[in-house]
Design a protein around this motif. Structure first.
Motif, short mmCIF file in Angstrom:
data_model
loop_
_atom_site.label_atom_id
_atom_site.label_comp_id
_atom_site.label_asym_id
_atom_site.label_seq_id
_atom_site.Cartn_x
_atom_site.Cartn_y
_atom_site.Cartn_z
N THR A 34 0.84 -1.18 0.00
CA THR A 34 0.00 0.00 0.00
C THR A 34 0.88 1.24 0.00
N THR A 35 0.51 2.23 -0.77
CA THR A 35 1.26 3.48 -0.82
C THR A 35 0.82 4.41 0.29
N CYS A 36 1.78 4.86 1.07
CA CYS A 36 1.54 5.89 2.06
C CYS A 36 2.10 7.21 1.53
N VAL A 37 1.39 8.28 1.76
CA VAL A 37 1.82 9.61 1.35
C VAL A 37 1.85 10.50 2.58
N SER A 56 -4.31 5.37 3.46
CA SER A 56 -5.53 4.84 2.86
C SER A 56 -6.54 5.95 2.74
N SER A 57 -7.36 5.86 1.68
CA SER A 57 -8.43 6.84 1.54
C SER A 57 -9.47 6.71 2.64
N VAL A 67 0.08 20.71 14.25
CA VAL A 67 -0.91 21.03 13.23
C VAL A 67 -2.24 20.33 13.47
N LYS A 68 -2.32 19.46 14.45
CA LYS A 68 -3.56 18.74 14.70
C LYS A 68 -4.69 19.72 14.99
N GLY A 69 -5.81 19.50 14.32
CA GLY A 69 -6.95 20.38 14.46
C GLY A 69 -6.95 21.53 13.48
N ARG A 70 -5.83 21.78 12.81
CA ARG A 70 -5.74 22.85 11.82
C ARG A 70 -5.53 22.32 10.41
N PHE A 71 -4.78 21.23 10.28
CA PHE A 71 -4.47 20.65 8.97
C PHE A 71 -5.24 19.35 8.81
N THR A 72 -5.67 19.08 7.59
CA THR A 72 -6.40 17.86 7.30
C THR A 72 -5.93 17.29 5.97
N VAL A 73 -5.61 16.00 5.96
CA VAL A 73 -5.19 15.32 4.75
C VAL A 73 -6.38 14.56 4.16
N SER A 74 -6.50 14.61 2.85
CA SER A 74 -7.55 13.87 2.16
C SER A 74 -7.01 13.38 0.83
N ASP A 76 -8.06 12.09 -3.35
CA ASP A 76 -8.95 11.90 -4.48
C ASP A 76 -8.32 10.79 -5.30
N SER A 77 -8.78 9.57 -5.06
CA SER A 77 -8.16 8.42 -5.72
C SER A 77 -8.31 8.48 -7.24
N GLY A 78 -9.40 9.04 -7.72
CA GLY A 78 -9.60 9.15 -9.15
C GLY A 78 -8.57 10.03 -9.83
N LYS A 79 -8.03 10.99 -9.10
CA LYS A 79 -7.02 11.89 -9.63
C LYS A 79 -5.62 11.54 -9.14
N ASN A 80 -5.50 10.47 -8.36
CA ASN A 80 -4.22 10.09 -7.77
C ASN A 80 -3.56 11.28 -7.07
N THR A 81 -4.34 11.97 -6.29
CA THR A 81 -3.88 13.19 -5.66
C THR A 81 -4.21 13.17 -4.17
N VAL A 82 -3.25 13.59 -3.38
CA VAL A 82 -3.43 13.77 -1.95
C VAL A 82 -3.39 15.26 -1.65
N TYR A 83 -4.31 15.71 -0.83
CA TYR A 83 -4.41 17.11 -0.48
C TYR A 83 -4.10 17.31 0.99
#
Length: 132
Positions: A34-37, A56-57, A67-74, A76-83
């Protein structure tokens, strides 16, 4: 074998928000792996530090206390993009931000995902500058 490209950096006023993107390409899918980013940042004249990570998505990410509570990772598997959505930014968030990735067997989120040595593949970095 994995290529990463960050985007979305720029300048913002303190208290503002910014969203960074990490486009992932290459051999990110393999049986039993599994790929971790993860996102890292390096302020001027300081060491690179882990900020957030996802493997994982379906997970909610793992975050540094700063940064907890201020930053959020998400993802979009369809775009192979992590935000990474960054809210309530302060001048201490000013840094070059990098995304990093690697493949693991049955990874589980934890402190190890925020260590630079965990990852073999890195993006080129994008500058985030927070004024005042």
């Amino acid at each position: 074998q994995v290529q990463l490209v960050e985007s979305g950096g720029g300048s913002v006023q303190a208290g503002g928000s910014l969203r960074l993107s990490c486009k992932v390409a290459g051999d990110t899918r393999s049986g039993g792996r599994t790929t971790c980013v993860a996102w890292f940042r390096q302020p001027p004249e300081k060491e690179r530090m882990g900020v957030a990570a996802t493997c994982s998505s379906g997970d909610t990410g793992y975050y540094a206390d700063s940064v907890k509570g201020r930053f959020t990772v998400s993802e979009d598997s369809g775009k192979n993009t992590v935000y990474m959505q960054m809210n309530n930014l302060t001048s201490e968030d000013t840094a070059v931000y990098y995304c990093a990735a690697d493949r693991f067997t049955w990874p589980r989120l934890g402190a190890w995902t925020l260590k630079s040595g965990t990852y073999n593949y890195w993006g080129q970095g994008t500058q985030v500058t927070v004024s005042s």
